[in-house]
Design an enzyme around this catalytic site. Structure first.
Site, PDB file in Angstrom:
ATOM      1  CE  LYS A  80      -3.734   2.091   2.788  1.00 26.84           C
ATOM      2  NZ  LYS A  80      -4.542   1.950   4.020  1.00 26.84           N
ATOM      3  CB  SER A 159      -7.853   3.839   3.016  1.00 29.62           C
ATOM      4  OG  SER A 159      -7.025   3.215   3.983  1.00 29.62           O
ATOM      5  CB  SER A 183      -8.123   0.954   5.881  1.00 27.60           C
ATOM      6  OG  SER A 183      -8.865   2.129   5.708  1.00 27.60           O
TER       7      SER A 183
HETATM    8  N1  GLN Z   1     -13.080   4.402   6.626  1.00 26.06           N
HETATM    9  C1  GLN Z   1     -12.373   4.859   7.772  1.00 26.06           C
HETATM   10  C2  GLN Z   1     -11.955   6.293   7.579  1.00 26.06           C
HETATM   11  O1  GLN Z   1     -12.284   6.830   6.585  1.00 26.06           O
HETATM   12  C3  GLN Z   1     -11.190   3.973   8.069  1.00 26.06           C
HETATM   13  C4  GLN Z   1      -9.985   4.289   7.261  1.00 26.06           C
HETATM   14  C5  GLN Z   1      -8.800   3.477   7.672  1.00 26.06           C
HETATM   15  O2  GLN Z   1      -8.912   2.474   8.360  1.00 26.06           O
HETATM   16  N2  GLN Z   1      -7.635   3.954   7.284  1.00 26.06           N
HETATM   17  O3  GLN Z   1     -11.323   6.881   8.398  1.00 26.06           O
END
Ligand code: GLN
Length: 503
Positions: A80, A159, A183
């Site tokens: 990532k 994400s 994420s």
């Molecule tokens: N969807 C969550 C957010 O927007 C989690 C994102 C993540 O785990 N990086 O913060």
């Protein structure tokens, strides 16, 4: 072995085949590099350097030839793009999916990256993600949306959307992801792959571009629990460069996963396992297709010897406001460093220093990141701190306590807590329009474990509406990744949900 089969192989199989010299790491790497370029429309890959990858593969082949290979020697993977990668070594930029860091050449590797490199893996590519890991659909990337390989009109989740899409589309056998509020788990669920977010502190945050430091955690995304176990063993472990790294001896999650449970038999490997089903994870509003898939997987676990018990996590709903106060608060502080002075984007034209900051940040950050910086600055500001941030911290503790009530031997005595990963299957690109709240609400089942710092996993549980994958979420007690992996592995020995792939 023909090329068509090479990209179907998982991490464990590749490791074995390489050691048996059935093909070389260089051959496999070349095959996958070609595949990455023919699947560019997926949008999963942000950067790839064939020369650097082939040179790493060559080095791995030399180790294999000497008979000194470990389980991951020569195995290709991708990171990532929230992990920094040494530009001199890898030839790859580190962007966090942001214009702010477009083309940024890191002078060092993140600890997770360095450890996987030391284990002999070959870095194929950096993968797309929501900007600074803020989002649930990968639509917040400055470098474009990622398509779900099961349906190109749909999001892969986020994400870590590029990671999930690349693994599901068989571009890479495995990838790293990070999980702050879901994420790893949610994109794994949306793309039908297996992913685990370990206990907070298990993987080093050093070199992981920070979003919310008290929540950020790295983990593997792959096609099976077994592959995740192999990767996690290599990625994890104490790191003195991360102040919140857990001081524990190195773990062999693969061996732990295969260790038979007391009282188990071959037919009932999960005998005695108590799985708690929080009633708040199965609300009346839960999509019927998701509910059905999750229940089917749970019934399989029951057949394997597990006992399902009703439990309650009464503050589940509160995890949304709590997370969306704490995470932006930490983000507003962490992102203060992107000011155009030392690294990253700097506005081309500006007046005084203040003007330089303003223009740089206005140009460099996308709308969701700006929204979070504003919310975070607000909830930390004098006069609002007590009402929002402090209150959220208190509730965070209560959310963690609710989990402990489920795990503690005196009361429910659960070994694992299970439920859906997300309330629906992957939605269509653009479907959520400009309403960020919709996306925030869909995080309801992943946020509680994040706030509590507990390990959580997404395991494929079949398909729901529109033939899209559904993930079963497994949550364990602190540092009990082994029980999650064991539960998922047992399920994957008797079902084929995890081997199903997009056409
Ligand atoms: N969807 C969550 C957010 O927007 C989690 C994102 C993540 O785990 N990086 O913060």
């Amino acid at each position: 072995m023909s090329g068509a089969e090479l990209h179907e192989l998982g991490v464990a199989e590749i490791g074995r085949a390489l050691r048996e010299r059935r093909f070389s790491s260089a051959e496999l790497t070349q095959h996958l590099l070609t595949r990455l370029s023919t699947h560019a429309r997926l949008g999963a890959v942000l950067a790839s350097d064939a020369k650097a990858a082939l040179s790493q593969a060559g080095a791995a082949d030399a180790v294999l030839a000497r008979g000194e290979a470990g389980p991951l020697t020569g195995v290709p993977l991708a990171h990532k793009d929230i992990f920094v990668t040494d530009h001199a070594r890898t030839g790859l930029a580190s962007t966090a999916g942001s214009r702010m860091l477009a083309g940024y050449a890191s002078p060092f590797d993140a600890t997770v990256v360095a450890r996987l490199a030391a284990a002999g893996t070959v870095l194929l590519a950096k993968l797309n993600c929501d900007e600074f890991a803020m989002g649930s659909s990968n639509e917040n990337s400055a470098f474009g949306a990622v398509r779900n390989p099961w349906d190109a009109q749909r999001v892969p989740g986020g994400s870590s959307g590029g990671s999930a899409a690349a693994v599901a589309a068989r571009l890479v056998p495995a990838a790293t992801g990070t999980d702050t509020g879901g994420s790893i788990r949610q994109p794994a669920s949306f793309c039908g792959i297996t992913g685990i977010k370990p206990t907070y502190g298990v993987c080093s945050r050093y070199g992981m571009i920070a979003f919310a430091s008290s929540l950020d955690q790295a983990g593997p995304m792959a096609r099976s629990a077994e592959d995740c176990a192999l990767l996690l063993s290599a990625m994890s472990g104490f790191d003195e460069r991360d102040a919140t790294s857990a001081e524990r001896p190195p773990q062999d999650y693969h061996a732990q996963m295969l260790q038979p449970r007391a009282g188990a038999s071959a037919a009932r490997p999960l005998q005695g396992l108590r799985i708690g089903l929080p009633r708040e994870f199965f609300p009346a509003a839960l999509a019927t297709d998701v509910n059905a898939a999750v229940r089917t997987a749970l019934a399989e676990l029951e057949k394997l010897g597990a006992t399902l018990v009703d439990v309650s996590l009464p503050r589940t709903e509160l995890s949304i406001p709590v997370y969306y106060i704490i995470a932006p608060a930490e983000a507003s502080s962490n992102l203060g460093r992107f000011d155009g002075v030392k690294f990253g984007h700097r506005a081309a034209q500006y007046g005084d220093l203040m003007d330089m900051y303003k223009k740089t940040r206005s140009e460099g950050f996308g709308p969701e990141v700006k929204r979070r910086i504003m919310i975070g600055t607000y909830v930390l500001s004098h006069g609002y701190y007590d009402a929002y941030y402090l209150q959220a911290q208190k509730l965070r503790r209560m959310i963690a306590d609710d989990f402990q009530a489920c795990f503690s031997k005196g009361s429910q005595g659960c070994d694992v807590i299970a439920g859906p990963v997300a309330p629906t299957v992957a939605w269509k690109i653009g479907e959520q329009g400009s309403d960020p709240l919709q996306a925030y609400l869909a995080d309801i089942f992943t946020l509680p474990a994040s706030l509590a710092g507990l390990p959580g996993m997404s395991v494929p549980a079949g398909t729901g509406a529109h033939g899209m994958p559904v993930g079963l979420q497994l949550i364990g007690n602190y540092f009990d990744e082994a029980t999650l992996l064991q539960t998922a592995h047992a399920l994957q020995q008797v079902t084929d949900f995890h081997t199903r792939r997009p056409l």
